[in-house]
Write an enzyme that holds these catalytic residues in place. Structure first.
Site, PDB file in Angstrom:
ATOM      1  N   GLN A  55      48.229  44.133  50.149  1.00 14.43           N
ATOM      2  CA  GLN A  55      48.790  45.184  49.275  1.00 14.43           C
ATOM      3  C   GLN A  55      47.763  46.190  48.784  1.00 14.43           C
ATOM      4  OE1 GLN A  55      51.545  44.804  46.129  1.00 14.43           O
ATOM      5  NE2 GLN A  55      50.508  42.821  45.838  1.00 14.43           N
ATOM      6  N   ILE A  56      46.662  45.684  48.233  1.00 13.30           N
ATOM      7  CA  ILE A  56      45.663  46.615  47.693  1.00 13.30           C
ATOM      8  C   ILE A  56      45.052  47.403  48.845  1.00 13.30           C
ATOM      9  CG2 ILE A  56      43.465  46.837  46.450  1.00 13.30           C
ATOM     10  CD1 ILE A  56      44.236  44.371  44.851  1.00 13.30           C
ATOM     11  N   GLY A 129      41.612  37.843  49.787  1.00 12.45           N
ATOM     12  CA  GLY A 129      41.728  36.605  49.022  1.00 12.45           C
ATOM     13  C   GLY A 129      43.171  36.439  48.624  1.00 12.45           C
ATOM     14  N   ARG A 138      44.026  33.781  36.310  1.00 10.61           N
ATOM     15  CA  ARG A 138      43.289  34.228  37.496  1.00 10.61           C
ATOM     16  C   ARG A 138      42.397  33.123  38.050  1.00 10.61           C
ATOM     17  NH1 ARG A 138      43.129  38.805  33.985  1.00 10.61           N
ATOM     18  NH2 ARG A 138      44.443  40.481  34.770  1.00 10.61           N
ATOM     19  N   ASN A 171      40.314  37.919  42.907  1.00 13.96           N
ATOM     20  CA  ASN A 171      40.144  37.083  41.717  1.00 13.96           C
ATOM     21  C   ASN A 171      39.766  35.638  42.031  1.00 13.96           C
ATOM     22  OD1 ASN A 171      40.637  38.770  39.476  1.00 13.96           O
ATOM     23  ND2 ASN A 171      42.776  38.945  40.127  1.00 13.96           N
ATOM     24  N   ASP A 199      40.939  47.324  34.060  1.00 11.31           N
ATOM     25  CA  ASP A 199      41.152  47.056  32.636  1.00 11.31           C
ATOM     26  C   ASP A 199      40.725  48.276  31.812  1.00 11.31           C
ATOM     27  OD1 ASP A 199      41.673  44.145  33.245  1.00 11.31           O
ATOM     28  OD2 ASP A 199      39.615  44.327  33.942  1.00 11.31           O
ATOM     29  N   ARG A 202      43.299  50.866  32.148  1.00 10.22           N
ATOM     30  CA  ARG A 202      44.487  50.475  31.374  1.00 10.22           C
ATOM     31  C   ARG A 202      44.279  50.816  29.900  1.00 10.22           C
ATOM     32  NH1 ARG A 202      44.972  44.679  34.545  1.00 10.22           N
ATOM     33  NH2 ARG A 202      46.550  45.352  36.054  1.00 10.22           N
ATOM     34  N   HIS A 229      37.008  39.566  33.775  1.00 14.21           N
ATOM     35  CA  HIS A 229      38.313  40.152  34.140  1.00 14.21           C
ATOM     36  C   HIS A 229      39.339  39.015  34.068  1.00 14.21           C
ATOM     37  CE1 HIS A 229      41.501  42.340  36.067  1.00 14.21           C
ATOM     38  NE2 HIS A 229      41.555  41.486  37.063  1.00 14.21           N
ATOM     39  N   SER A 280      49.264  43.858  40.751  1.00 12.60           N
ATOM     40  CA  SER A 280      49.051  45.305  40.779  1.00 12.60           C
ATOM     41  C   SER A 280      48.306  45.698  42.051  1.00 12.60           C
ATOM     42  CB  SER A 280      48.246  45.732  39.556  1.00 12.60           C
ATOM     43  OG  SER A 280      47.042  45.017  39.542  1.00 12.60           O
TER      44      SER A 280
HETATM   45  P1  NAD Z   1      47.494  40.350  49.251  1.00 11.31           P
HETATM   46  O1  NAD Z   1      47.885  38.925  49.409  1.00 11.31           O
HETATM   47  O2  NAD Z   1      48.533  41.399  49.386  1.00 11.31           O
HETATM   48  O3  NAD Z   1      46.334  40.703  50.275  1.00 11.31           O
HETATM   49  C1  NAD Z   1      45.212  39.913  50.437  1.00 11.31           C
HETATM   50  C2  NAD Z   1      44.750  40.024  51.859  1.00 11.31           C
HETATM   51  O4  NAD Z   1      43.551  39.252  51.978  1.00 11.31           O
HETATM   52  C3  NAD Z   1      45.752  39.464  52.877  1.00 11.31           C
HETATM   53  O5  NAD Z   1      45.988  40.408  53.915  1.00 11.31           O
HETATM   54  C4  NAD Z   1      45.057  38.214  53.413  1.00 11.31           C
HETATM   55  O6  NAD Z   1      45.377  37.941  54.766  1.00 11.31           O
HETATM   56  C5  NAD Z   1      43.600  38.627  53.261  1.00 11.31           C
HETATM   57  N1  NAD Z   1      42.653  37.517  53.295  1.00 11.31           N
HETATM   58  C6  NAD Z   1      42.814  36.237  52.899  1.00 11.31           C
HETATM   59  N2  NAD Z   1      41.706  35.537  53.178  1.00 11.31           N
HETATM   60  C7  NAD Z   1      40.814  36.386  53.725  1.00 11.31           C
HETATM   61  C8  NAD Z   1      39.490  36.254  54.227  1.00 11.31           C
HETATM   62  N3  NAD Z   1      38.868  35.078  54.222  1.00 11.31           N
HETATM   63  N4  NAD Z   1      38.886  37.340  54.732  1.00 11.31           N
HETATM   64  C9  NAD Z   1      39.509  38.531  54.761  1.00 11.31           C
HETATM   65  N5  NAD Z   1      40.779  38.718  54.324  1.00 11.31           N
HETATM   66  C10 NAD Z   1      41.414  37.661  53.810  1.00 11.31           C
HETATM   67  O7  NAD Z   1      46.758  40.464  47.832  1.00 11.31           O
HETATM   68  P2  NAD Z   1      46.419  41.776  47.012  1.00 11.31           P
HETATM   69  O8  NAD Z   1      47.551  42.079  46.102  1.00 11.31           O
HETATM   70  O9  NAD Z   1      45.909  42.820  47.930  1.00 11.31           O
HETATM   71  O10 NAD Z   1      45.246  41.224  46.081  1.00 11.31           O
HETATM   72  C11 NAD Z   1      44.007  40.840  46.627  1.00 11.31           C
HETATM   73  C12 NAD Z   1      43.133  40.201  45.570  1.00 11.31           C
HETATM   74  O11 NAD Z   1      42.772  41.144  44.554  1.00 11.31           O
HETATM   75  C13 NAD Z   1      43.783  39.034  44.832  1.00 11.31           C
HETATM   76  O12 NAD Z   1      42.831  38.001  44.640  1.00 11.31           O
HETATM   77  C14 NAD Z   1      44.179  39.663  43.492  1.00 11.31           C
HETATM   78  O13 NAD Z   1      44.320  38.691  42.482  1.00 11.31           O
HETATM   79  C15 NAD Z   1      42.999  40.561  43.263  1.00 11.31           C
HETATM   80  N6  NAD Z   1      43.165  41.644  42.286  1.00 11.31           N
HETATM   81  C16 NAD Z   1      42.105  41.937  41.490  1.00 11.31           C
HETATM   82  C17 NAD Z   1      42.190  42.969  40.587  1.00 11.31           C
HETATM   83  C18 NAD Z   1      41.030  43.302  39.666  1.00 11.31           C
HETATM   84  O14 NAD Z   1      41.232  44.116  38.748  1.00 11.31           O
HETATM   85  N7  NAD Z   1      39.835  42.763  39.839  1.00 11.31           N
HETATM   86  C19 NAD Z   1      43.361  43.723  40.507  1.00 11.31           C
HETATM   87  C20 NAD Z   1      44.430  43.409  41.340  1.00 11.31           C
HETATM   88  C21 NAD Z   1      44.321  42.355  42.233  1.00 11.31           C
HETATM   89  C1  LMR Z   2      45.299  42.532  37.576  1.00  4.05           C
HETATM   90  O1  LMR Z   2      44.623  42.563  36.551  1.00  4.05           O
HETATM   91  O2  LMR Z   2      46.315  43.226  37.739  1.00  4.05           O
HETATM   92  C2  LMR Z   2      44.854  41.638  38.711  1.00  4.05           C
HETATM   93  O3  LMR Z   2      43.730  40.912  38.348  1.00  4.05           O
HETATM   94  C3  LMR Z   2      45.942  40.787  39.223  1.00  4.05           C
HETATM   95  C4  LMR Z   2      46.200  39.637  38.268  1.00  4.05           C
HETATM   96  O4  LMR Z   2      46.229  38.488  38.731  1.00  4.05           O
HETATM   97  O5  LMR Z   2      46.370  39.893  37.088  1.00  4.05           O
END
Ligand code: NAD
Ligand code: LMR
Length: 373
Positions: A55-56, A129, A138, A171, A199, A202, A229, A280
């Site tokens: 997604q991201i 991840g 998280r 995360n 954050d 936000r 975070h 998100s």
């Molecule tokens: P998602 O499930 O849509 O996409 C994650 C992608 O990672 C998938 O395509 C999956 O196949 C891939 N993946 C899994 N293992 C892998 C590996 N070993 N090597 C490479 N790719 C791999 O998830 P998302 O919504 O895109 O979120 C991704 C991560 O970001 C999550 O851990 C989420 O919690 C985190 N996140 C962090 C923040 C922040 O503010 N720090 C904000 C939003 C989401």
């Molecule tokens: C966020 O802050 O939106 C991301 O870290 C996703 C989550 O697990 O909250």
């Protein structure tokens, strides 16, 4: 006298336009046959996005491809990494990049090999991840994700340039960054960061909404996110300004600033998951580009941004964990803003977040030890 923000912006734009004009006259690096093709004046930058089929990734690719990170005159090579099972989806993302006919995109490498993905990378967004689901903290995704960051650290150590700039998004972001750092001793700790910019954004957005300031979030500056975070993060508006005046004066509601504001920012990720049934993505990708752009191209005069970094124990932050601190950036380097006053209330909350980070790191090491058995 300091220049105003507007003067700095105008001067910066004028300087960039001049540089673009002169360099494009003499050094066209795009490989075209004309002496000056009018579009390109700089060498391509290579950007790695892991989890690019997710997604991201889907929201991040177009931002990077359209020059929002390195600038509108800088061509980009995209290295997109995902796992075997996501290869079909990743192929679709590559088709869409081609179909976007992005003028700045030079090369796209879609791969499952971290070694290939890391090669010659300037900026890496580590998004790959597992996201948390409703009802999870998280750190509950830790067991799944720390192993990924151990192997990514090892691969970066072996195959990436030590100059690489790394942003950990997946995360638990701060602890994943710590694990990555432990496994990548060749990469300077200053080049490994974790994302708390979402954050931060936000908090800017909430203050804009609460005050109704003209200009919206662009008129709000210098909030600080301290710590992890996670739901222990400390959103702090004590140094923030809204429309140029101190946030406390603009908000006129200290109780709200010390309670609802803090809780809402801390819980915003969970609120988005509850509403979307997915974590998100659009705002996360936007924050990731904001973080990297500030780092690579510098913060504006007087602007402070929040970054998860390995500091020197500033403000009582523990060493060896990745802690969100107020930073400015210049010349491709971040610097922690020191000497800010911290209230007793904020200091108490920062200590809780620091303790959580130490605990999380211990838990992560335990998970890795169990995986190694
Ligand atoms: P998602 O499930 O849509 O996409 C994650 C992608 O990672 C998938 O395509 C999956 O196949 C891939 N993946 C899994 N293992 C892998 C590996 N070993 N090597 C490479 N790719 C791999 O998830 P998302 O919504 O895109 O979120 C991704 C991560 O970001 C999550 O851990 C989420 O919690 C985190 N996140 C962090 C923040 C922040 O503010 N720090 C904000 C939003 C989401
Ligand atoms: C966020 O802050 O939106 C991301 O870290 C996703 C989550 O697990 O909250």
């Amino acid at each position: 006298m300091r220049r105003s923000e507007e003067e700095v912006r105008v001067l910066r734009e004028a300087r960039e336009a001049l540089l673009a004009f002169y360099f494009s006259d003499f050094v066209c690096l795009c490989g075209c046959e004309s002496h000056r093709c009018g579009r390109e004046d700089m060498a391509a930058k290579t950007v790695l996005i892991t989890g690019a089929a997710g997604q991201i990734g889907y929201s991040l690719v177009p931002l990077v491809a359209s020059g929002q990170l390195f600038g509108e005159n800088v061509p980009v090579n995209l290295h997109l990494l995902d796992i075997e099972q996501a290869q079909g989806v990743l192929g679709g993302v590559v088709m869409e990049i081609e179909d976007g006919a992005y003028p700045l995109v030079r090369k796209v490498v879609a791969t499952t090999s971290m070694a290939e993905a890391c090669k010659d990378v300037d900026a890496a967004f580590l998004v790959g991840g597992f996201p948390r689901l409703a009802g999870m903290e998280r750190k509950d995704v830790m067991a799944k994700n720390v192993g990924i960051f151990q192997s990514m650290g090892r691969s970066l150590n072996e195959h990436a340039s030590p100059e690489i700039k790394v942003l950990v998004v997946a995360n638990p972001a701060n602890t994943n960054a710590s694990i990555l750092r432990d496994n990548a001793p060749r990469i300077p700790a200053a080049n490994i960061t974790a994302m708390t910019r979402l954050d931060h954004n936000r908090a800017l957005g909430m203050l804009a909404k609460k005050t109704g300031v003209e200009g919206g979030a662009s008129a709000v500056r210098n909030v600080i996110i301290w710590g992890n975070h996670s739901s222990t993060q400390v959103p702090d508006a004590d140094h923030a300004t809204v429309g140029g005046q101190p946030a406390r004066a603009a908000v006129k509601d200290d109780a709200w600033l010390e309670s609802e504001f803090v809780k809402t920012v801390q819980q915003r990720g969970a609120a988005v998951i509850a509403a979307r049934k997915l974590s998100s993505a659009m705002s996360a990708a936007n924050a990731a580009v904001d973080h990297m752009r500030s780092w690579v191209r510098g913060t504006a005069a007087g602007e402070v941004v929040s970054m998860g970094v390995f500091g020197n124990g500033q403000y009582g932050s523990p060493k060896d964990v990745c802690f969100s601190l107020p930073c400015t950036c210049a010349g491709g380097k971040w610097t922690v803003v020191e000497g800010l006053s911290v209230s007793e209330r904020v200091a108490g909350l920062m200590k809780l977040s620091a303790d959580e980070l130490i605990e999380e790191k211990a838990l992560a090491l335990q998970c890795l030890a169990e995986m190694a058995k």
